[in-house]
Design an enzyme around this catalytic site. Sequence first.
Site, short mmCIF file in Angstrom:
data_model
loop_
_atom_site.label_atom_id
_atom_site.label_comp_id
_atom_site.label_asym_id
_atom_site.label_seq_id
_atom_site.Cartn_x
_atom_site.Cartn_y
_atom_site.Cartn_z
N ASP A 99 -1.45 9.29 -1.16
CA ASP A 99 -0.09 9.80 -1.24
C ASP A 99 0.13 10.51 -2.57
O ASP A 99 -0.68 10.38 -3.50
CB ASP A 99 0.94 8.67 -1.05
CG ASP A 99 0.81 7.56 -2.10
OD1 ASP A 99 -0.31 7.31 -2.59
OD2 ASP A 99 1.84 6.94 -2.45
N GLU A 163 0.57 4.26 -3.01
CA GLU A 163 0.43 3.91 -4.43
C GLU A 163 1.66 4.36 -5.22
O GLU A 163 2.05 3.70 -6.19
CB GLU A 163 -0.83 4.53 -5.03
CG GLU A 163 -1.21 3.98 -6.41
CD GLU A 163 -0.55 4.66 -7.59
OE1 GLU A 163 -0.60 4.10 -8.70
OE2 GLU A 163 0.04 5.77 -7.43
ZN LIG Z 1 -1.88 8.39 -9.19
#
Ligand SMILES: [Zn+2]
Length: 454
Positions: A99, A163
């Site tokens: 992401d 993340e």
């Molecule tokens: Zn990163």
Amino acid sequence: MAENQRAEQSAGTAAGAVDQQALDEVVRFTSDLIRIDTSNAGDGACRERPAAEYVAERLADAGIEPVLLERSKGRTNVVARIEGTEPSADALLVHGHLDVVPAVPGDWRVHPFSGEVRDGVVWGRGAVDMKNMDAMMLAAVRRWARGGVRPRRDIVLAFTADEEASAEDGAGFLADHHADLFEGCTEGISESGAFTFHAGGGMRLYPIAAGERGTAWLKLTAHGRAGHGSKINHANAVSRLASAVSRIGAHEWPVRLTPTVRAALRELAALHAVDVDVESPECDVDALLSKLGPSAQLVAPTVRNSANPTMLTAGYKVNVIPGSAVAYVDGRVVPGGEAEFRTTMDALTGPDVTWDYHHGEVALQAPVDSPTFAAMRASVERFDPQGRVVPYCMSGGTDAKQFSRLGIVGYGFSPLKLPEGFDYQALFHGVDECVPTEGLHFGVRVLDDFLRGA
Ligand SMILES: [Zn+2]
């Protein structure tokens, strides 16, 4: 031919070393992955699945069997294992998130999801954070498949979702529910390290992360007596909250050096020819930082805890004193500094304001005298003999925090060579994020060199 190009070529003659196809692939994969919009605004709408499928296809194509895992629909993670030649050796985790943070196209010179390659530069969101590393991982292991290369240790590859928000659909989910996939892994590498840091006077540093500060996002609640705004009120929640917030904002946190930061200061002082004994309790760390030029940025945020008030809410009408008031504080804690952080916050908030963790993440500390750190250092300096590796501690956090629950010690090692003018830290989450193709070539060479022998 430049000296470092010569070094790259001579270092690149090992059997099965990075070839032209790997160099082409690292650029193409970075660009392709950028074109798959995986913006994660933290609202659950992100869908990493197309990027995960792209990665899985390229692994399968090289005979590496990927496993796709989801906690929530479309929030896909990919894990694969490559068997090493020494089955008794500890496995190494190599992880990259799929992401990215959102981007507003109107602010950019090149569309953030175009993945355009122009004048030797790949443009777009994720160019350095961290589709570049995802692409390097793929290009390196596909090269191994073509050349029949096997690394020494088992290498576990993880491409994670989420993340950039809570990691609950990503590394957190993998660590809590699929620990078996990471069996034998004792160390891990990922983002935020081994990029070129131009330290002035032509000095090129490559900071490798060996630690992360912890996250302590706090919610403060002030309590008081509600009432009419025209009356005397010595239990005003707004005033109480404002006093606590201003004490927190003004607090000078004491220096607390962790082993990584101490090593960083020692090495930076030597490189900048500053004569100081970092081990001495008399050492004035702030005075030392003022002598390190741009390099001070690598260390300054991590020599102490920090706490910044960031949000305030209270009241609903100008002539009504509310019974409570709320503030949020972004606290960051050095490894080992948790107890001091808590007692300091108790003292700063005082008796009329309570506080609690709105969100907390552990601090991490990794050894800088380990064989793995030495191997990372050697691989970087092999391909840039004038460059100097230094350890550092990250001021924020990564997926390494989640994987630490499996006993995996995390390093920030995502090698990238950047010319002067490319400010890596400013590109991170910044407008016009981009990466030179030469930088990606360097990265895949260093990563390949390190991983096969690590
Ligand atoms: Zn990163």
